[in-house]
Design an enzyme around this catalytic site. Structure first.
Site, PDB file in Angstrom:
ATOM      1  N   CYS A 230      -1.250   1.041  12.481  1.00  0.00           N
ATOM      2  CA  CYS A 230      -1.255   2.487  12.740  1.00  0.00           C
ATOM      3  C   CYS A 230      -2.719   2.941  12.769  1.00  0.00           C
ATOM      4  CB  CYS A 230      -0.420   3.252  11.720  1.00  0.00           C
ATOM      5  SG  CYS A 230      -0.951   3.049  10.028  1.00  0.00           S
TER       6      CYS A 230
ATOM      7  N   GLY B 214       8.236  -1.275   3.457  1.00  0.00           N
ATOM      8  CA  GLY B 214       9.547  -1.802   3.822  1.00  0.00           C
ATOM      9  C   GLY B 214      10.302  -1.017   4.893  1.00  0.00           C
TER      10      GLY B 214
ATOM     11  N   ASP C  57       4.440  -9.420   0.329  1.00  0.00           N
ATOM     12  CA  ASP C  57       3.277  -8.568   0.081  1.00  0.00           C
ATOM     13  C   ASP C  57       2.586  -9.114  -1.163  1.00  0.00           C
ATOM     14  OD1 ASP C  57       2.979  -5.565   1.640  1.00  0.00           O
ATOM     15  OD2 ASP C  57       1.466  -6.155   0.174  1.00  0.00           O
TER      16      ASP C  57
END
Lengths: 290, 158
Positions: free
Chosen positions: A220, A105, A125
């Site tokens: 990422c 979040g 999610d």
């Protein structure tokens, strides 16, 4: 185990990351940047203000996740690289945004702050633990404009809801953190498996997107199979267009257009790679339009 | 939060919450900018932005909406969440306890606290816990002490 030479070929040089700093984003719904700065000064932290977002880079031995300010929701511990996708989606009051893989979040709460807690963010999610973390962060940050949903990201389109803005911060290997444990555990098989899931999520996101709408895709991960390869897939198979990112991104480079014998669509070069260093995590960001 | 247990309050229901907040904390709140939801038999109150009504909520498998504000208790009392106490605290005039730095730290660790100043407090009621400008939450005041009701997730555990 990922090979350092692979990253040398991607970035054209060796990359190294030593985590020495805390990085925080100010929750301006609860406190001003100046007020939080005063508190950090009183605590004698060594810190620097980020000039492109309400955030700080802090050097202290104190565990910032165990401070009153963190518990009260005055700041969010978030890497600066992860603060960039919400800026690119340009979240505004009255927007209705889908955050397809929202937990924990950081970006959901950042977008809510940018929206002044107005508009709507559907924060989705699937796993129980991830939803618990997401709900906890939404609560601590006092976010009133988020609707948390528990749905398969790959099947979200079945809801029939359509959006103008979608954030797809896809589940990834996380090699951009350069955490030695993650680098050790990551294998080509794992990368391939995640790459397939990411493509399925892109298919779902595209189906949820209104004509002329925007998807911000980010990971990422340092791996081209999770990044450029998927953007090439979105252009060739989903008919999405990659737009130039209209923001000066610190420590960044153009994305690759070739990798290990594969040639990607030229527009993939409009995506951005953030080069990992001691402050920024390695990140990949792309702006796709329908 | 289960969507089937959730009820959106109408203006009358919202006024009732505002009245209970004013009665307990002397704070005149206007919750018009929120959708106020009441959830389950426990009567938990959640606040969400009004704009959430723009989407077709029934098409979603909802886990939660907005944030938890507080829980209605017997005898017209209300136990506020940390966020609830921060919203109400700005306008509150009574049932507030003020903690010094050391007591505030102990409170955040989950300990009961004896050393405090009281602002118009009724014993055996919920009180807002303040330290300087910060509202740390809402806990139960007995004759002698502040019973710590800070949820584990908000405690600072060393």
């Amino acid at each position: 185990m990922m090979d350092a030479n692979r990253y040398k070929r991607i970035y054209g040089r060796g990359i190294k990351r030593e985590i020495k700093y805390w990085t925080v984003r100010v929750n301006t719904l609860k406190i001003s940047s100046d007020e939080l700065e005063n508190r950090f000064e009183k605590k004698n932290y060594e810190f620097e203000k980020l000039d492109w977002v309400d955030g700080f880079v802090i050097k202290t031995n104190e565990n910032l996740s165990k401070t009153i300010e963190h518990s009260l929701g005055y700041f969010f511990l978030q890497n600066p690289s992860s603060m960039i996708p919400p800026l690119i989606i340009n979240a505004k009051e009255d927007d209705v945004i889908l955050d397809l893989c929202a937990s924990p979040g950081a970006k959901t709460t950042q977008m809510a702050v940018m929206m002044g807690n107005k508009g709507v963010i559907v924060a989705n999610d699937i796993a129980y633990n991830r939803l618990k973390a997401l709900r906890g962060n939404i609560q601590r940050n006092g976010i009133s404009c988020a609707v948390v949903t528990k749905m398969e990201g790959t099947g979200f389109w079945k809801s029939g809801l359509r959006f103008d803005k979608i954030l797809l911060d896809a589940p990834c290997t996380g090699t951009g953190t350069m955490n030695p444990r993650i680098l050790k555990q990551t294998s080509m098989g794992g990368i391939r498996k995640l790459s397939r899931l990411q493509k399925q999520l892109l298919i779902s996101a595209e189906k949820c997107l209104n004509k002329n709408g925007v998807i911000i895709y980010s990971t990422c991960s340092l791996e081209p199979e999770e990044n450029e390869e998927n953007m090439d897939f979105a252009v060739r198979n989903l008919g999405l267009h990659i737009e130039k990112i209209d923001m000066e991104i610190p420590n960044s480079m153009k994305a690759l257009t070739e990798w290990e014998g594969s040639k990607y669509d030229d527009s993939v070069a409009n995506s951005v790679r953030i080069i990992p260093d001691n402050i920024m995590e390695g990140f990949f960001i792309c702006k796709l339009r329908k | 939060m289960q969507a089937k247990e959730m009820k959106i309050l109408n203006r009358r229901g919202i006024e009732e919450i505002e009245r209970i907040v004013e009665r307990n904390y002397g704070a005149k709140l206007n919750l018009d900018c929120y959708v106020v939801l009441i959830v389950g038999v426990e009567k938990k109150i959640w606040l969400a932005s009004r704009e959430i009504l723009k989407i077709e909520l029934e098409k979603l498998s909802i886990n939660s909406i907005g944030f938890y504000f507080g829980k209605l208790k017997r005898n017209d009392k209300i136990h506020l969440s940390t966020e609830g106490s921060q919203i109400v605290g700005r306008f509150a005039k009574k049932n507030i306890v003020e903690l010094g730095e050391e007591s505030a730290e102990n409170f955040m660790k989950g300990m009961d606290v004896k050393n405090m100043s009281r602002i118009d407090c009724e014993p055996h009621n919920f009180v807002l816990v303040r330290s300087g400008k910060d509202f740390l939450g809402c806990s139960l005041l007995t004759e002698n002490e502040l019973q710590n009701l800070l949820p584990k997730s908000r405690r600072i555990l060393t």
